[in-house]
Design an enzyme around this catalytic site. Structure first.
Site, PDB file in Angstrom:
ATOM      1  N   CYS A   1       0.813  -1.222   0.000  1.00 15.59           N
ATOM      2  CA  CYS A   1       0.000   0.000   0.000  1.00 15.59           C
ATOM      3  C   CYS A   1       0.846   1.272   0.000  1.00 15.59           C
ATOM      4  O   CYS A   1       0.364   2.337  -0.385  1.00 15.59           O
ATOM      5  CB  CYS A   1      -0.951   0.003   1.187  1.00 15.59           C
ATOM      6  SG  CYS A   1      -2.096  -1.374   1.125  1.00 15.59           S
TER       7      CYS A   1
ATOM      8  N   HIS B   1      -3.285   7.380   1.726  1.00 10.75           N
ATOM      9  CA  HIS B   1      -3.681   6.038   1.308  1.00 10.75           C
ATOM     10  C   HIS B   1      -5.074   5.776   1.881  1.00 10.75           C
ATOM     11  O   HIS B   1      -5.356   6.086   3.046  1.00 10.75           O
ATOM     12  CB  HIS B   1      -2.680   5.014   1.843  1.00 10.75           C
ATOM     13  CG  HIS B   1      -3.160   3.610   1.668  1.00 10.75           C
ATOM     14  ND1 HIS B   1      -3.607   3.130   0.452  1.00 10.75           N
ATOM     15  CD2 HIS B   1      -3.285   2.581   2.559  1.00 10.75           C
ATOM     16  CE1 HIS B   1      -3.967   1.873   0.610  1.00 10.75           C
ATOM     17  NE2 HIS B   1      -3.791   1.517   1.873  1.00 10.75           N
TER      18      HIS B   1
ATOM     19  N   ASN C   1      -9.949   0.042  -0.605  1.00 11.68           N
ATOM     20  CA  ASN C   1      -8.491   0.089  -0.503  1.00 11.68           C
ATOM     21  C   ASN C   1      -7.897  -0.494  -1.792  1.00 11.68           C
ATOM     22  O   ASN C   1      -7.955  -1.705  -2.011  1.00 11.68           O
ATOM     23  CB  ASN C   1      -8.058  -0.717   0.727  1.00 11.68           C
ATOM     24  CG  ASN C   1      -6.559  -0.709   0.942  1.00 11.68           C
ATOM     25  OD1 ASN C   1      -5.790  -0.338   0.058  1.00 11.68           O
ATOM     26  ND2 ASN C   1      -6.135  -1.138   2.126  1.00 11.68           N
TER      27      ASN C   1
HETATM   28  O1  UT7 Z   1      -3.839  -0.918   3.412  1.00 10.98           O
HETATM   29  C1  UT7 Z   1      -2.897  -1.400   4.314  1.00 10.98           C
HETATM   30  C2  UT7 Z   1      -3.241  -1.021   5.656  1.00 10.98           C
HETATM   31  N1  UT7 Z   1      -4.474  -1.667   6.071  1.00 10.98           N
HETATM   32  C3  UT7 Z   1      -5.198  -1.053   6.946  1.00 10.98           C
HETATM   33  O2  UT7 Z   1      -4.872   0.049   7.302  1.00 10.98           O
HETATM   34  C4  UT7 Z   1      -6.377  -1.770   7.531  1.00 10.98           C
HETATM   35  C5  UT7 Z   1      -6.460  -1.406   8.972  1.00 10.98           C
HETATM   36  N2  UT7 Z   1      -7.555  -2.062   9.705  1.00 10.98           N
HETATM   37  C6  UT7 Z   1      -8.833  -1.709   9.538  1.00 10.98           C
HETATM   38  O3  UT7 Z   1      -9.194  -0.900   8.702  1.00 10.98           O
HETATM   39  C7  UT7 Z   1      -9.832  -2.305  10.494  1.00 10.98           C
HETATM   40  O4  UT7 Z   1      -9.174  -2.957  11.543  1.00 10.98           O
HETATM   41  C8  UT7 Z   1     -10.811  -3.312   9.814  1.00 10.98           C
HETATM   42  C9  UT7 Z   1     -11.786  -2.555   8.943  1.00 10.98           C
HETATM   43  C10 UT7 Z   1     -10.031  -4.304   8.990  1.00 10.98           C
HETATM   44  C11 UT7 Z   1     -11.633  -4.073  10.851  1.00 10.98           C
HETATM   45  O5  UT7 Z   1     -12.322  -3.174  11.710  1.00 10.98           O
HETATM   46  P1  UT7 Z   1     -12.259  -3.369  13.288  1.00 10.98           P
HETATM   47  O6  UT7 Z   1     -13.124  -2.354  13.877  1.00 10.98           O
HETATM   48  O7  UT7 Z   1     -10.803  -3.361  13.674  1.00 10.98           O
HETATM   49  O8  UT7 Z   1     -12.928  -4.785  13.471  1.00 10.98           O
HETATM   50  P2  UT7 Z   1     -12.306  -6.142  14.069  1.00 10.98           P
HETATM   51  O9  UT7 Z   1     -11.335  -6.745  13.133  1.00 10.98           O
HETATM   52  O10 UT7 Z   1     -11.857  -5.873  15.461  1.00 10.98           O
HETATM   53  O11 UT7 Z   1     -13.592  -7.041  14.106  1.00 10.98           O
HETATM   54  C12 UT7 Z   1     -14.749  -6.676  14.897  1.00 10.98           C
HETATM   55  C13 UT7 Z   1     -15.840  -7.714  14.684  1.00 10.98           C
HETATM   56  C14 UT7 Z   1     -15.344  -9.148  14.818  1.00 10.98           C
HETATM   57  O12 UT7 Z   1     -16.372  -9.877  15.441  1.00 10.98           O
HETATM   58  P3  UT7 Z   1     -16.304 -10.193  17.039  1.00 10.98           P
HETATM   59  O13 UT7 Z   1     -15.022 -10.973  17.221  1.00 10.98           O
HETATM   60  O14 UT7 Z   1     -16.265  -8.854  17.711  1.00 10.98           O
HETATM   61  O15 UT7 Z   1     -17.541 -10.961  17.267  1.00 10.98           O
HETATM   62  C15 UT7 Z   1     -15.203  -9.615  13.400  1.00 10.98           C
HETATM   63  O16 UT7 Z   1     -15.387 -11.025  13.264  1.00 10.98           O
HETATM   64  O17 UT7 Z   1     -16.348  -7.605  13.348  1.00 10.98           O
HETATM   65  C16 UT7 Z   1     -16.347  -8.904  12.730  1.00 10.98           C
HETATM   66  N3  UT7 Z   1     -16.161  -8.714  11.293  1.00 10.98           N
HETATM   67  C17 UT7 Z   1     -17.163  -8.527  10.433  1.00 10.98           C
HETATM   68  N4  UT7 Z   1     -18.493  -8.459  10.611  1.00 10.98           N
HETATM   69  C18 UT7 Z   1     -19.256  -8.228   9.529  1.00 10.98           C
HETATM   70  C19 UT7 Z   1     -14.981  -8.665  10.597  1.00 10.98           C
HETATM   71  N5  UT7 Z   1     -15.220  -8.450   9.298  1.00 10.98           N
HETATM   72  C20 UT7 Z   1     -16.575  -8.363   9.167  1.00 10.98           C
HETATM   73  C21 UT7 Z   1     -17.421  -8.129   8.084  1.00 10.98           C
HETATM   74  N6  UT7 Z   1     -18.745  -8.071   8.306  1.00 10.98           N
HETATM   75  N7  UT7 Z   1     -16.961  -7.939   6.824  1.00 10.98           N
END
Ligand code: UT7
Length: 321
Positions: free
Chosen positions: A113, A248, A278
């Site tokens: 990225c 980004h 992204n």
């Molecule tokens: O480009 C390179 C750099 N990349 C980035 O900068 C990405 C950085 N990270 C992010 O943008 C965020 O961390 C994400 C968007 C990837 C995830 O958001 P989050 O608020 O950190 O969510 P999480 O991974 O902590 O997941 C929260 C919950 C989980 O469920 P439980 O364990 O709380 O029950 C996941 O299983 O959301 C669940 N979850 C989803 N639910 C519905 C994860 N993906 C999904 C989904 N739909 N697509």
């Protein structure tokens, strides 16, 4: 002084735009979750015949037309991608051939990225040193081809596209246009937080993208704020001097948090993650091109470009348009 001066930009997106609702029919997710956690509403996904090289070539042609520069004048192509058409030759050489450039240098850089920032800094150094006179710097990706479409935690986050800048070495005044400073960083200790589980010398397969999103998020906010401060310090500018930040586009919440850390209003941040998702190395030039074509970024503006990605790698560049 000799600087790399921005001459034009262009971008390209696959025809097919996929909404959150359409993804919710394939995996266990919802439009509400994707919007709230990321700000994404849709993303472009490459169809048959659309490849990283074809998108890159389209973006490069648009950038050359915008700059009013002939392909035959380009003596350097640096293309950032994590999704090349083939392991080799470099996708940049395919673009060079498609454009009909007459020789010169063409190669790819891999910094995921942050790839466009790495490519920009590399081209800038080559232009200022006299190794080249006119460069195409391209970020191009078909991330959809390395996504695990069963993994809802990653497949909803990415999209495909390409963006390109034309830069030319020019003798300018101290307060004139050009790239003022770039800072790049890498820290391989965090490789396992964002990677592809395959490759030519390990599994012999292409592999799929894997990410521990929450941890990447935490590092991104800290690293980006630091590198932005570093570039400002190197150029003697203050956050208030910046006309536009073109970050980004990974997550709207990262853009918000970074702007807040710098004390910049979110109105100064160019946001396209909502419609592009992204697009990895393509996201910065794609967002820049959108804001320039809609009249927000104007000649003379001070623009900060920044990115963070797998590796980890991160970087920022300050440019007077
Ligand atoms: O480009 C390179 C750099 N990349 C980035 O900068 C990405 C950085 N990270 C992010 O943008 C965020 O961390 C994400 C968007 C990837 C995830 O958001 P989050 O608020 O950190 O969510 P999480 O991974 O902590 O997941 C929260 C919950 C989980 O469920 P439980 O364990 O709380 O029950 C996941 O299983 O959301 C669940 N979850 C989803 N639910 C519905 C994860 N993906 C999904 C989904 N739909 N697509």
């Amino acid at each position: 002084m000799i600087r790399s001066v921005f001459k034009g930009a262009g971008s390209a997106l696959p025809a097919n735009c996929v909404t959150n609702q359409e993804l919710a029919e394939r995996v266990d997710t919802s439009d509400e979750w994707i919007r709230e956690r990321t700000g994404i509403t849709c993303r472009h996904i490459a169809g048959e015949g659309e490849t990283t090289a074809s998108l890159a070539t389209e973006a490069a042609r648009a950038a050359l037309a915008d700059a009013g520069i002939e392909a035959s004048d380009v003596d350097l192509i640096v293309l950032a991608t994590a999704t090349p058409d083939s392991t080799f030759p470099a996708t940049a050489t395919k673009v060079q051939h498609a454009l009909g450039c007459n020789g010169g240098v063409a190669f790819d850089v891999a910094a995921v990225c942050s790839g466009f920032l790495y490519a920009l800094a590399t081209a800038d150094a080559m232009l200022r040193s006299g190794m080249a006179k006119c460069a195409l710097v391209i970020g191009a990706e078909t991330m959809s081809r390395i996504l695990d479409w069963e993994d809802r935690a990653t497949c909803v986050l990415f999209g495909d596209g390409a963006g390109a800048f034309v830069l030319r070495a020019e003798d300018v005044a101290e307060d004139g246009p050009g790239i003022l400073a770039s800072k790049l960083h890498a820290d391989g200790a965090h490789g396992e937080l964002l990677y592809v589980d395959g490759g030519p010398s390990t599994t012999g397969t292409v592999g799929k993208l894997r990410m521990k999103g929450r941890e990447v998020f935490r590092h991104a906010v800290v690293n980006l704020a630091e590198v932005l401060e570093e570039v400002l310090a190197a150029t003697g500018h203050k956050p208030a001097d910046i006309d536009w930040v073109v970050p980004h586009q990974a997550n709207l919440r990262i853009l918000d948090a970074t702007a807040r850390k710098l004390g910049l209003p979110i109105e100064k941040v160019v946001v396209t993650v909502d419609r592009h998702a992204n697009t990895s190395a393509a996201s910065v030039p794609l967002a820049f091109d959108v804001a320039r074509r809609d009249g927000r970024i104007k000649p003379g503006d001070l623009v900060m470009l920044e990115a963070m990605g797998g590796g980890f790698t991160w970087g920022a560049s300050l440019m007077r348009v």
